[in-house]
Design an enzyme around this catalytic site. Structure first.
Site: not given
Ligand code: NAP
Length: 316
Positions: A55, A60, A90, A123
């Site tokens: 994704d 980004y 996006k 987005h």
């Molecule tokens: P997330 O996946 O909920 O959380 C990511 C964080 O969690 C990172 O700091 C990661 O650190 C940690 N993590 C991952 N697996 C873990 C585990 N098993 N145990 C403990 N910690 C863990 O949050 P997000 O990055 O906000 O969302 C994911 C993706 O969604 C984004 O990267 C992006 O591609 C997409 N997104 C889209 C939008 C939109 O507007 N469309 C908005 C926000 C996000 P480590 O890397 O150190 O493991």
């Protein structure tokens, strides 16, 4: 010894060209200042582990690195063809103008070194003056969002074969209803925040009825990355995780899977990336669901603008 890879289940995107299949779990690539691992290394490691869905987004700044990782995976023979992957990108708000959409997608494809995307998303339902990426978005730069004109250009992207599917992100039911009133191609996906602390029951029901797949972002509420976390520091979930011999992150992702959702979790850490994949061969119990229903609900991502917009979520 050959590395053990996990096979991730897939869903069909109804309005996609050729009924494209999307792996239910993808790797998020939104940048995090604290990350010590590069996006290229993370994507390559993820491919080794069995991730096939990535994704990305123009905003980004990772498309070049994702593309380099894919090229290297092909060179190393980790995958036989690009078609084995599902790549999302996006459209940023500066390009949310009908005449800028095909060129913006062509630019993303050049940066990714790909001939086509699997999924191209709007987005945010926001348009600003054209220009470079600024985050957060300055409210003073917002102009009218021509949803009909924009969607028509998104449809053009799919008809031209530049992407197999098109969709939206951060759309409320109200905005989706408007879009569906003129769409000739139904959005394949709505990517929105869904996690145990923001379960989005009504939006999920609406999308299911319309054949729109939900992709949950921030499935761990940004995991361990920001202070106190409504799910990762939750006592109820800690209890469930201990009872199953799993981690809280695995409980969160398993719940999304059992809801029939797709999701993009981000970890650039080899162990956690692997841990997040280990959710497909066990289940939550009825009792777990009772406990899960007690979790306080609150949206994490309130919006991308400064200051926040009052009508972004249409009070849903
Ligand atoms: P997330 O996946 O909920 O959380 C990511 C964080 O969690 C990172 O700091 C990661 O650190 C940690 N993590 C991952 N697996 C873990 C585990 N098993 N145990 C403990 N910690 C863990 O949050 P997000 O990055 O906000 O969302 C994911 C993706 O969604 C984004 O990267 C992006 O591609 C997409 N997104 C889209 C939008 C939109 O507007 N469309 C908005 C926000 C996000 P480590 O890397 O150190 O493991």
């Amino acid at each position: 010894m050959a590395a053990i890879t996990t096979t991730v289940p897939q869903v069909v995107l109804q309005s996609s060209t050729g009924q494209r299949r999307m792996p239910v779990m993808g790797l998020g690539t939104a940048p995090e200042a604290a990350s010590k691992v590069s996006t290229k290394d993370a994507v390559l490691e993820a491919i080794k582990q069995g991730y096939r869905h990535f994704d990305a987004a123009a905003a980004y700044g990772v498309e070049k690195s994702v593309g380099e990782a894919i090229a290297e995976a092909l060179q190393l023979g980790l995958i036989a063809s690009r078609d084995e992957l599902f790549v999302t990108s996006k459209l940023w708000v500066t390009d949310n103008h009908p005449h800028l959409i095909v060129p913006a997608l062509q630019k993303s494809l050049r940066t990714l070194q790909l001939e086509y995307l699997d999924l191209f998303l709007i987005h945010w339902p926001i348009t600003t003056q054209p220009g470079g990426v600024k985050y957060p978005i300055e409210v003073s730069e917002i102009v009218e969002f021509d949803m009909k004109g924009v969607w028509s250009s998104m449809e053009e992207c799919q008809r031209l074969g530049l992407t197999k599917a098109i969709g939206i992100s951060n759309f409320s039911i109200k905005k989706l209803e408007k879009l569906l009133s003129f769409a000739t191609i139904t959005p394949a996906v709505n990517q929105v925040e869904v996690n145990l602390g923001w379960q989005q029951v009504k939006l999920r029901e609406f999308c299911k009825e319309k054949g729109i797949v939900i992709t949950a972002f921030s499935p761990l509420r940004k995991g361990a990355s920001r202070g106190e976390n409504l799910v990762m520091d939750n006592d109820i979930l800690k209890e469930l995780a201990d009872a199953h011999g799993k981690t809280i992150a695995q409980i969160c992702l398993r719940w999304l899977y059992e809801q029939g959702l797709t999701f993009v979790a981000k970890s650039y850490d080899k162990e956690r990336m692997n841990q997040n994949l280990q959710i497909f061969d066990w289940s939550l119990t009825e009792d777990d669901y009772k406990k899960i229903s007690e979790i306080h609900q609150d949206r994490l991502i309130k919006g991308p603008t400064k200051p926040l917009l009052n009508d972004l979520w249409d009070e849903e």
